[in-house]
Each structure stands twice: as C-alpha cells, then as structure tokens.
Design a protein around this motif. Structure first.
Motif, PDB file in Angstrom:
ATOM      1  N   HIS A 108       0.964  -1.087   0.062  1.00 34.77           N
ATOM      2  CA  HIS A 108       0.006   0.023  -0.071  1.00 34.77           C
ATOM      3  C   HIS A 108       0.695   1.260   0.072  1.00 34.77           C
ATOM      4  CE1 HIS A 108      -3.812  -2.135   1.013  1.00 34.77           C
ATOM      5  NE2 HIS A 108      -3.028  -3.109   1.632  1.00 34.77           N
ATOM      6  N   ASP A 109       2.216   1.127  -0.001  1.00 33.44           N
ATOM      7  CA  ASP A 109       3.052   2.272  -0.123  1.00 33.44           C
ATOM      8  C   ASP A 109       2.918   3.087  -1.065  1.00 33.44           C
ATOM      9  OD1 ASP A 109       5.493   4.078  -0.251  1.00 33.44           O
ATOM     10  OD2 ASP A 109       6.043   2.856   1.365  1.00 33.44           O
ATOM     11  N   GLU A 110       2.635   4.342  -0.946  1.00 32.36           N
ATOM     12  CA  GLU A 110       2.437   5.183  -2.264  1.00 32.36           C
ATOM     13  C   GLU A 110       3.572   5.535  -3.228  1.00 32.36           C
ATOM     14  OE1 GLU A 110       0.427   8.781  -0.926  1.00 32.36           O
ATOM     15  OE2 GLU A 110      -1.202   7.599  -0.081  1.00 32.36           O
ATOM     16  N   ARG A 111       4.654   4.909  -2.759  1.00 32.21           N
ATOM     17  CA  ARG A 111       5.903   5.225  -3.369  1.00 32.21           C
ATOM     18  C   ARG A 111       6.044   4.198  -4.435  1.00 32.21           C
ATOM     19  NH1 ARG A 111       9.782   5.956   1.681  1.00 32.21           N
ATOM     20  NH2 ARG A 111       8.427   4.230   1.910  1.00 32.21           N
ATOM     21  N   LEU A 112       5.316   3.090  -4.018  1.00 32.83           N
ATOM     22  CA  LEU A 112       5.757   1.963  -4.971  1.00 32.83           C
ATOM     23  C   LEU A 112       5.027   1.882  -6.299  1.00 32.83           C
ATOM     24  CD1 LEU A 112       6.796  -0.935  -4.879  1.00 32.83           C
ATOM     25  CD2 LEU A 112       4.591  -1.807  -3.832  1.00 32.83           C
ATOM     26  N   ARG A 113       5.588   1.799  -7.412  1.00 38.78           N
ATOM     27  CA  ARG A 113       5.062   2.000  -8.878  1.00 38.78           C
ATOM     28  C   ARG A 113       4.404   0.810  -9.204  1.00 38.78           C
ATOM     29  NH1 ARG A 113       9.630   4.967  -9.092  1.00 38.78           N
ATOM     30  NH2 ARG A 113      10.822   3.220 -10.087  1.00 38.78           N
ATOM     31  N   TYR A 114       3.133   0.783  -9.790  1.00 37.60           N
ATOM     32  CA  TYR A 114       2.341  -0.334 -10.277  1.00 37.60           C
ATOM     33  C   TYR A 114       2.244  -0.293 -11.823  1.00 37.60           C
ATOM     34  CZ  TYR A 114       1.216  -2.333  -5.720  1.00 37.60           C
ATOM     35  OH  TYR A 114       1.024  -2.932  -4.628  1.00 37.60           O
ATOM     36  N   TYR A 115       2.332  -1.490 -12.452  1.00 40.70           N
ATOM     37  CA  TYR A 115       2.294  -1.642 -13.843  1.00 40.70           C
ATOM     38  C   TYR A 115       0.950  -2.503 -14.445  1.00 40.70           C
ATOM     39  CZ  TYR A 115       7.112  -0.035 -12.915  1.00 40.70           C
ATOM     40  OH  TYR A 115       8.091   0.560 -12.655  1.00 40.70           O
ATOM     41  N   ASP A 116       0.516  -2.306 -15.571  1.00 38.17           N
ATOM     42  CA  ASP A 116      -0.655  -3.175 -15.911  1.00 38.17           C
ATOM     43  C   ASP A 116       0.064  -4.614 -15.983  1.00 38.17           C
ATOM     44  OD1 ASP A 116      -3.091  -3.668 -16.601  1.00 38.17           O
ATOM     45  OD2 ASP A 116      -2.478  -3.550 -18.955  1.00 38.17           O
ATOM     46  N   PHE A 117      -1.013  -5.578 -15.564  1.00 36.49           N
ATOM     47  CA  PHE A 117      -0.368  -6.878 -15.645  1.00 36.49           C
ATOM     48  C   PHE A 117      -1.390  -8.042 -16.686  1.00 36.49           C
ATOM     49  CE2 PHE A 117       1.302 -10.465 -12.593  1.00 36.49           C
ATOM     50  CZ  PHE A 117       1.878 -11.035 -13.259  1.00 36.49           C
ATOM     51  N   PRO A 118      -1.620  -7.481 -17.935  1.00 37.32           N
ATOM     52  CA  PRO A 118      -2.357  -8.214 -18.787  1.00 37.32           C
ATOM     53  C   PRO A 118      -2.035  -9.592 -18.631  1.00 37.32           C
ATOM     54  CG  PRO A 118      -0.805  -7.047 -20.126  1.00 37.32           C
ATOM     55  CD  PRO A 118      -0.553  -6.481 -18.452  1.00 37.32           C
ATOM     56  N   GLU A 119      -1.143 -10.139 -18.409  1.00 36.22           N
ATOM     57  CA  GLU A 119      -0.825 -11.490 -18.401  1.00 36.22           C
ATOM     58  C   GLU A 119      -1.560 -12.367 -17.325  1.00 36.22           C
ATOM     59  OE1 GLU A 119       3.166  -9.362 -19.224  1.00 36.22           O
ATOM     60  OE2 GLU A 119       1.621  -9.225 -18.042  1.00 36.22           O
ATOM     61  N   LEU A 120      -1.801 -11.874 -16.261  1.00 35.40           N
ATOM     62  CA  LEU A 120      -2.443 -12.257 -15.253  1.00 35.40           C
ATOM     63  C   LEU A 120      -4.112 -12.312 -15.535  1.00 35.40           C
ATOM     64  CD1 LEU A 120      -2.401 -13.678 -12.484  1.00 35.40           C
ATOM     65  CD2 LEU A 120      -2.484 -11.449 -11.235  1.00 35.40           C
ATOM     66  N   ARG A 121      -4.385 -11.154 -15.865  1.00 34.09           N
ATOM     67  CA  ARG A 121      -6.008 -11.094 -16.587  1.00 34.09           C
ATOM     68  C   ARG A 121      -6.427 -12.020 -17.350  1.00 34.09           C
ATOM     69  NH1 ARG A 121      -4.818  -5.899 -16.962  1.00 34.09           N
ATOM     70  NH2 ARG A 121      -5.165  -5.935 -19.186  1.00 34.09           N
ATOM     71  N   ASN A 122      -5.242 -12.292 -18.314  1.00 34.08           N
ATOM     72  CA  ASN A 122      -5.766 -13.241 -19.604  1.00 34.08           C
ATOM     73  C   ASN A 122      -5.299 -14.635 -19.312  1.00 34.08           C
ATOM     74  OD1 ASN A 122      -6.740 -11.033 -21.056  1.00 34.08           O
ATOM     75  ND2 ASN A 122      -4.687 -10.295 -21.529  1.00 34.08           N
ATOM     76  N   MET A 123      -4.789 -14.807 -18.032  1.00 30.83           N
ATOM     77  CA  MET A 123      -4.402 -16.156 -17.693  1.00 30.83           C
ATOM     78  C   MET A 123      -5.392 -17.216 -18.009  1.00 30.83           C
ATOM     79  SD  MET A 123      -3.476 -17.817 -13.738  1.00 30.83           S
ATOM     80  CE  MET A 123      -4.827 -17.324 -13.467  1.00 30.83           C
ATOM     81  N   LYS A 124      -4.652 -18.273 -18.671  1.00 26.25           N
ATOM     82  CA  LYS A 124      -5.538 -19.377 -19.089  1.00 26.25           C
ATOM     83  C   LYS A 124      -5.095 -20.915 -18.195  1.00 26.25           C
ATOM     84  CE  LYS A 124      -7.354 -17.808 -22.863  1.00 26.25           C
ATOM     85  NZ  LYS A 124      -7.975 -16.743 -22.588  1.00 26.25           N
ATOM     86  N   TYR A 125      -5.767 -21.742 -17.955  1.00 27.28           N
ATOM     87  CA  TYR A 125      -5.495 -22.859 -17.171  1.00 27.28           C
ATOM     88  C   TYR A 125      -4.271 -23.478 -17.811  1.00 27.28           C
ATOM     89  CZ  TYR A 125      -9.522 -22.623 -14.184  1.00 27.28           C
ATOM     90  OH  TYR A 125     -10.050 -22.252 -12.983  1.00 27.28           O
TER      91      TYR A 125
END
Length: 125
Positions: A108-125
C-alpha cells in the motif's frame, strides 16, 4: 533476475509492528522483468479461476535487504465478485519464494510503482 517459483507457497499472516518502508528500499525500484511476470502467472495457474480478474497490476521489484539479497514485489487485483483491490506481497531470496503475504501493508506504500499486468488478467489454465 530470473525467478524460479515453487509450485506450493504458504500464506503467512502479518505480525508485529507495521513500519513504513525505508526510502532506500523505495529508491531501489525497477520494473518487473518478463520472467517475473511469467513465473507469477505460472505459479497461480490452477490455483485460481482463469479469467476471474477484472484488473491486475504488478509492482516494481525492490531490494529489501541487500546483505541477505532479499527482493520483493506486490500484485494487486480486482475480481468480478470482489471489486476492491486485493494485495499480495512476495519476498524472494536466492530465486526462491521466501514469503507470500495477503494484504501486505508494504504493498500500500504510495511510493511503490504499479504496472498493468495483462498476463494475469488473460491467464488460461
């Protein structure tokens, strides 16, 4: 840095005092490599329903302890049934998962940068 994930990981509860992350840790941020992204998805495959994530982001990798070579990063996701962010913090040492914490306060630290993670959203079994 190539990270090897174990097939099994244990969730640990947060314990003790929750102090802010030192500035030196925040300053060590670097974007997650393709290997980190791929191996995180591989570790989750089969443990969660594919296509369940509406939003998914992965944080920068930070060096928590230079002496012990402990690295960490976070993921945050929202699901169809739970629209609020869920956070997972991971600690790595010698290319092995040292800990995995649900709702790790450091994520939750506001200094931590986050990036989009489409690989997780589009994960297949």
């Amino acid at each position: 840095m190539k990270i090897k994930f174990l097939a099994c990981v244990a969730l640990l509860a947060l314990a003790g005092c929750q102090t802010p992350v030192p500035q030196s840790v925040a300053d060590s941020q670097r974007p997650p490599s393709n290997a980190v992204r791929r191996e995180y998805v591989d570790a989750l495959r089969g443990t969660t329903k594919a296509g369940n994530f509406v939003k998914a982001e992965i944080s920068s990798v930070v060096l928590l302890d230079p002496k012990k070579q402990i690295y960490a990063y976070c993921t945050r996701t929202t699901e169809r049934a739970y629209p609020n962010w869920s956070y997972i913090g991971l600690g790595l040492q010698h290319n092995m998962i040292l800990y995995l914490k649900k709702n790790d306060y450091r994520c939750h630290d506001e200094r931590l940068r986050y990036y989009d993670f489409p690989e997780l959203r589009n994960m297949k079994y």
